[in-house]
Design a protein around this motif. Structure first.
Motif, PDB file in Angstrom:
ATOM      1  N   LYS A  77       6.199  -0.870  -0.509  1.00 18.02           N
ATOM      2  CA  LYS A  77       6.212  -1.663   0.731  1.00 18.02           C
ATOM      3  C   LYS A  77       7.153  -1.081   1.780  1.00 18.02           C
ATOM      4  O   LYS A  77       7.010  -1.370   2.966  1.00 18.02           O
ATOM      5  CB  LYS A  77       6.628  -3.106   0.428  1.00 18.02           C
ATOM      6  N   LYS A 108      -2.639  -1.065  -1.689  1.00 23.67           N
ATOM      7  CA  LYS A 108      -3.282  -2.163  -0.957  1.00 23.67           C
ATOM      8  C   LYS A 108      -2.406  -3.410  -0.986  1.00 23.67           C
ATOM      9  O   LYS A 108      -2.227  -4.095   0.025  1.00 23.67           O
ATOM     10  CB  LYS A 108      -4.653  -2.470  -1.560  1.00 23.67           C
ATOM     11  N   ASN A 147       0.278  -3.292   1.336  1.00 22.14           N
ATOM     12  CA  ASN A 147      -0.189  -3.176   2.725  1.00 22.14           C
ATOM     13  C   ASN A 147       0.077  -1.778   3.289  1.00 22.14           C
ATOM     14  O   ASN A 147       0.453  -1.623   4.447  1.00 22.14           O
ATOM     15  CB  ASN A 147       0.458  -4.236   3.612  1.00 22.14           C
TER      16      ASN A 147
END
Length: 250
Positions: free
Chosen positions: A173, A202, A205
């Motif tokens: 992240k 995913k 993000n």
């Protein structure tokens, strides 16, 4: 990837690199820079024709910073039109393996804290205004990704050739850039591991673009007797196009 260094099949899959003595035609030379543990680190540096804050950090295979990595650094320098500083970082503090058993020993004994310290020393050498992309193979493929995480907002891109992904989603992240993964068809960094990495990216993000080539581990290394020229050419073009876009080299 140190977990694989006790796997005799993994060791045996790495044939000793072909002999090669490098002589730089672009002015590359070995340098040292300080690290915050009171030591120094080494790197092979090819400086841009004009002063720039664009840097490419190059991470070695498990063999160490050998002449093949220096040659590849020169190739990157030329492909990027001499507009980017290229720094091939010595992650083994001068040790270079010529046999798989030596490489396994060096990779297994590499201290994670020291490796991080070397990367951060390279970051300090490049400077606070540096915009840094990274690239590496095998051991260095994993460190290309780790490097992008460590250098945070100064990271603009990361290319990892058949390197072990970071699994910690919280760490992923913190990435400031997307990642290009160029993987092989193999049992160690398997399709399942790669797909898990894609799913973790995913969840974090973050953006991962990747391809799994129908080739063995280290297929893109021309010093490898099992070098696959066709797949290496395609993978290298993907990497160069990616880097040119990041550095806006036309």
């Amino acid at each position: 990837m140190a977990v694989f260094t006790n796997d005799q099949n993994f060791i045996a899959s790495h044939l000793s690199p072909l002999t090669y003595n490098h002589s730089s035609e672009v002015g590359g030379k070995m340098i040292t820079f300080p690290t915050n543990d009171g030591k120094n680190a080494n790197a092979y540096a090819v400086m841009a024709k004009k002063k720039t804050n664009n840097w490419l950090f190059v991470y070695q295979e498990w063999w160490g910073l050998n002449d093949h990595i220096k040659k590849q650094s020169d190739i990157f320098y030329n492909e990027l039109k001499g507009d980017v500083n290229v720094l091939a970082i010595d992650m083994y503090d001068g040790k270079i393996a010529t046999k798989p058993e030596e490489a396994a020993k060096y990779m297994q004994s590499a201290d994670e804290k020291r490796l991080e310290t070397i990367v951060l020393g390279a970051l300090s050498f490049a400077g606070k205004k540096a915009k840094i992309a990274s690239i590496g193979w095998c051991f260095g493929g994993g460190w290309s990704l780790k490097s992008a995480i460590l250098i945070k907002k100064q990271a603009i891109g990361a290319v990892m050739y058949y390197g072990m992904p970071v699994k910690d989603i919280e760490k992923l992240k913190t990435l400031n850039c997307d990642v290009l993964g160029l993987f092989a068809t193999e049992q160690w960094i398997s399709k399942e591991i790669i797909e898990e990495f894609a799913e973790n990216m995913k969840k974090a993000n973050e953006i991962l673009n990747y391809k799994i080539f129908e080739s063995e581990h280290a297929f893109a290394n021309p010093s490898n007797p099992k070098y696959n020229e066709k797949d290496a050419t395609e993978a290298n073009k993907m990497a160069i196009d990616y880097l040119k876009n990041k550095f806006q080299v036309r």
